[in-house]
Design an enzyme around this catalytic site. Structure first.
Site, PDB file in Angstrom:
ATOM      1  N   LYS A 115       0.839  -1.195   0.000  1.00  0.00           N
ATOM      2  CA  LYS A 115       0.000   0.000   0.000  1.00  0.00           C
ATOM      3  C   LYS A 115       0.883   1.257   0.000  1.00  0.00           C
ATOM      4  O   LYS A 115       2.094   1.167   0.228  1.00  0.00           O
ATOM      5  CB  LYS A 115      -0.935  -0.065   1.211  1.00  0.00           C
ATOM      6  CG  LYS A 115      -1.904  -1.255   1.149  1.00  0.00           C
ATOM      7  CD  LYS A 115      -2.868  -1.261   2.323  1.00  0.00           C
ATOM      8  CE  LYS A 115      -3.848  -2.424   2.236  1.00  0.00           C
ATOM      9  NZ  LYS A 115      -4.867  -2.386   3.318  1.00  0.00           N
ATOM     10  N   TYR A 172     -11.997  -2.652  -3.792  1.00  0.00           N
ATOM     11  CA  TYR A 172     -12.633  -2.695  -2.473  1.00  0.00           C
ATOM     12  C   TYR A 172     -14.161  -2.617  -2.574  1.00  0.00           C
ATOM     13  O   TYR A 172     -14.817  -2.149  -1.638  1.00  0.00           O
ATOM     14  CB  TYR A 172     -12.084  -1.571  -1.585  1.00  0.00           C
ATOM     15  CG  TYR A 172     -10.695  -1.866  -1.028  1.00  0.00           C
ATOM     16  CD1 TYR A 172     -10.455  -3.001  -0.254  1.00  0.00           C
ATOM     17  CD2 TYR A 172      -9.622  -1.011  -1.261  1.00  0.00           C
ATOM     18  CE1 TYR A 172      -9.193  -3.286   0.256  1.00  0.00           C
ATOM     19  CE2 TYR A 172      -8.351  -1.287  -0.747  1.00  0.00           C
ATOM     20  CZ  TYR A 172      -8.151  -2.431   0.011  1.00  0.00           C
ATOM     21  OH  TYR A 172      -6.897  -2.718   0.526  1.00  0.00           O
ATOM     22  N   PHE A 181     -15.899   3.548   6.722  1.00  0.00           N
ATOM     23  CA  PHE A 181     -14.507   3.913   6.475  1.00  0.00           C
ATOM     24  C   PHE A 181     -14.126   3.884   4.987  1.00  0.00           C
ATOM     25  O   PHE A 181     -12.981   4.198   4.638  1.00  0.00           O
ATOM     26  CB  PHE A 181     -13.559   3.006   7.281  1.00  0.00           C
ATOM     27  CG  PHE A 181     -13.689   1.531   6.971  1.00  0.00           C
ATOM     28  CD1 PHE A 181     -13.083   0.966   5.863  1.00  0.00           C
ATOM     29  CD2 PHE A 181     -14.438   0.701   7.806  1.00  0.00           C
ATOM     30  CE1 PHE A 181     -13.186  -0.387   5.587  1.00  0.00           C
ATOM     31  CE2 PHE A 181     -14.557  -0.660   7.536  1.00  0.00           C
ATOM     32  CZ  PHE A 181     -13.932  -1.207   6.426  1.00  0.00           C
ATOM     33  N   ARG A 189      -2.118 -14.670   3.667  1.00  0.00           N
ATOM     34  CA  ARG A 189      -2.796 -14.003   4.789  1.00  0.00           C
ATOM     35  C   ARG A 189      -2.020 -14.196   6.093  1.00  0.00           C
ATOM     36  O   ARG A 189      -1.970 -13.307   6.934  1.00  0.00           O
ATOM     37  CB  ARG A 189      -4.230 -14.531   4.944  1.00  0.00           C
ATOM     38  CG  ARG A 189      -5.128 -14.229   3.771  1.00  0.00           C
ATOM     39  CD  ARG A 189      -5.463 -12.776   3.624  1.00  0.00           C
ATOM     40  NE  ARG A 189      -6.371 -12.291   4.648  1.00  0.00           N
ATOM     41  CZ  ARG A 189      -6.979 -11.112   4.624  1.00  0.00           C
ATOM     42  NH1 ARG A 189      -6.768 -10.267   3.609  1.00  0.00           N
ATOM     43  NH2 ARG A 189      -7.778 -10.744   5.588  1.00  0.00           N
ATOM     44  N   ASN A 223      -2.161   0.019   7.247  1.00  0.00           N
ATOM     45  CA  ASN A 223      -1.697  -1.342   7.564  1.00  0.00           C
ATOM     46  C   ASN A 223      -0.837  -1.981   6.465  1.00  0.00           C
ATOM     47  O   ASN A 223      -0.733  -3.184   6.360  1.00  0.00           O
ATOM     48  CB  ASN A 223      -2.880  -2.228   7.978  1.00  0.00           C
ATOM     49  CG  ASN A 223      -3.915  -2.391   6.896  1.00  0.00           C
ATOM     50  OD1 ASN A 223      -3.763  -1.832   5.802  1.00  0.00           O
ATOM     51  ND2 ASN A 223      -4.954  -3.159   7.162  1.00  0.00           N
ATOM     52  N   HIS A 233      -1.677  -5.569   1.412  1.00  0.00           N
ATOM     53  CA  HIS A 233      -2.902  -6.326   1.119  1.00  0.00           C
ATOM     54  C   HIS A 233      -2.524  -7.716   0.624  1.00  0.00           C
ATOM     55  O   HIS A 233      -1.539  -7.864  -0.104  1.00  0.00           O
ATOM     56  CB  HIS A 233      -3.702  -5.613   0.014  1.00  0.00           C
ATOM     57  CG  HIS A 233      -4.696  -6.506  -0.662  1.00  0.00           C
ATOM     58  ND1 HIS A 233      -5.930  -6.772  -0.115  1.00  0.00           N
ATOM     59  CD2 HIS A 233      -4.632  -7.238  -1.813  1.00  0.00           C
ATOM     60  CE1 HIS A 233      -6.584  -7.613  -0.920  1.00  0.00           C
ATOM     61  NE2 HIS A 233      -5.807  -7.904  -1.947  1.00  0.00           N
ATOM     62  N   GLU A 284      -8.782 -10.200  -8.542  1.00  0.00           N
ATOM     63  CA  GLU A 284      -7.853  -9.095  -8.285  1.00  0.00           C
ATOM     64  C   GLU A 284      -6.679  -9.133  -9.270  1.00  0.00           C
ATOM     65  O   GLU A 284      -6.241  -8.094  -9.758  1.00  0.00           O
ATOM     66  CB  GLU A 284      -7.364  -9.153  -6.825  1.00  0.00           C
ATOM     67  CG  GLU A 284      -8.469  -8.817  -5.835  1.00  0.00           C
ATOM     68  CD  GLU A 284      -8.120  -9.129  -4.387  1.00  0.00           C
ATOM     69  OE1 GLU A 284      -6.976  -9.555  -4.108  1.00  0.00           O
ATOM     70  OE2 GLU A 284      -8.998  -8.935  -3.517  1.00  0.00           O
TER      71      GLU A 284
HETATM   72  P1  RTP Z   1      -6.960  -5.830   2.672  1.00  0.00           P
HETATM   73  O1  RTP Z   1      -8.169  -6.155   1.817  1.00  0.00           O
HETATM   74  O2  RTP Z   1      -6.452  -4.428   2.466  1.00  0.00           O
HETATM   75  O3  RTP Z   1      -5.908  -6.883   2.554  1.00  0.00           O
HETATM   76  O4  RTP Z   1      -7.409  -5.880   4.193  1.00  0.00           O
HETATM   77  P2  RTP Z   1      -8.202  -7.036   4.936  1.00  0.00           P
HETATM   78  O5  RTP Z   1      -8.689  -8.079   3.978  1.00  0.00           O
HETATM   79  O6  RTP Z   1      -7.339  -7.479   6.058  1.00  0.00           O
HETATM   80  O7  RTP Z   1      -9.426  -6.235   5.533  1.00  0.00           O
HETATM   81  P3  RTP Z   1     -10.758  -5.728   4.831  1.00  0.00           P
HETATM   82  O8  RTP Z   1     -11.869  -5.977   5.779  1.00  0.00           O
HETATM   83  O9  RTP Z   1     -10.869  -6.232   3.427  1.00  0.00           O
HETATM   84  O10 RTP Z   1     -10.511  -4.157   4.821  1.00  0.00           O
HETATM   85  C1  RTP Z   1      -9.793  -3.544   3.783  1.00  0.00           C
HETATM   86  C2  RTP Z   1      -8.963  -2.430   4.338  1.00  0.00           C
HETATM   87  O11 RTP Z   1      -9.844  -1.397   4.812  1.00  0.00           O
HETATM   88  C3  RTP Z   1      -9.209  -0.735   5.882  1.00  0.00           C
HETATM   89  N1  RTP Z   1     -10.086  -0.827   7.061  1.00  0.00           N
HETATM   90  N2  RTP Z   1     -10.305   0.174   7.853  1.00  0.00           N
HETATM   91  N3  RTP Z   1     -11.303   1.827   9.937  1.00  0.00           N
HETATM   92  C4  RTP Z   1     -11.616   0.545   9.925  1.00  0.00           C
HETATM   93  O12 RTP Z   1     -12.284   0.051  10.776  1.00  0.00           O
HETATM   94  C5  RTP Z   1     -11.136  -0.263   8.811  1.00  0.00           C
HETATM   95  N4  RTP Z   1     -11.436  -1.533   8.604  1.00  0.00           N
HETATM   96  C6  RTP Z   1     -10.768  -1.893   7.488  1.00  0.00           C
HETATM   97  C7  RTP Z   1      -7.874  -1.417   6.144  1.00  0.00           C
HETATM   98  O13 RTP Z   1      -6.851  -0.728   5.423  1.00  0.00           O
HETATM   99  C8  RTP Z   1      -8.108  -2.783   5.552  1.00  0.00           C
HETATM  100  O14 RTP Z   1      -6.908  -3.401   5.226  1.00  0.00           O
END
Ligand code: RTP
Length: 148
Positions: free
Chosen positions: A9, A49, A57, A85, A112, A115, A126
């Site tokens: 990122k 996304y 968010f 993961r 964070n 991804h 993707e």
């Molecule tokens: P990613 O897709 O980026 O790998 O992250 P992930 O699967 O671990 O989590 P996901 O639920 O898909 O969320 C995507 C990204 O959104 C941001 N986020 N912010 N403020 C919040 O509560 C919140 N929750 C998620 C994070 O950057 C997350 O990686």
């Protein structure tokens, strides 16, 4: 070969963590299949996304992802998606154990650093989104000798 989409990122690029992230995936035994620095459009990020569009968010997430270039990567390997993961850690860095990328290099969910795809089906979607010209598979003899 199972494939996963991994993305450094913008904060990872800005902090000079691209080499560290790539190194860890290579060391673990993933096979690098594609790698490109990209300046993503808002449209591509909103599609990437798309599942999160209704989340409060979401606008902040898109702005974060537009804050600089990203490094798009494809890795192959046995159980590449699940293993990816594990390498990355939990969504919230607070829950990520040291040893994972987020556990070692991040403090807050909004920055964070990396991804990794969460399912085989989303990985393939993707990869098609970020590498529309396709990604070629190849045989790496060093990695193949460990597959039995
Ligand atoms: P990613 O897709 O980026 O790998 O992250 P992930 O699967 O671990 O989590 P996901 O639920 O898909 O969320 C995507 C990204 O959104 C941001 N986020 N912010 N403020 C919040 O509560 C919140 N929750 C998620 C994070 O950057 C997350 O990686």
């Amino acid at each position: 070969m199972e494939r996963t989409y991994v993305m450094c990122k913008p904060d990872a690029v800005q902090r000079g963590l691209v080499g560290e992230i790539l190194k860890r995936f290579e060391q673990r035994g993933f096979q690098l299949l594609a790698l490109e620095l990209q300046h993503p459009t808002r449209e591509r990020l909103e599609e990437h996304y798309g599942d999160l569009k209704s989340k409060p968010f979401f606008p902040a997430l898109v702005e974060y992802m537009l804050s600089g270039p990203v490094v798009a990567m494809v890795f192959g390997g046995i159980n590449a998606v699940k293993m990816g993961r594990v390498m990355v850690g939990e969504t919230n860095p607070l829950a990520s154990t040291p040893g994972s990328l987020r556990g070692d290099f991040s403090m807050v969910v909004g920055r964070n650093i990396v991804h990794a795809s969460d399912a085989v089906e989303s990985a393939e979607k993707e990869i098609a989104l970020w590498f529309p010209n396709g990604v070629k598979n190849y045989t790496n003899p060093i990695i193949q000798q460990f597959v039995y």
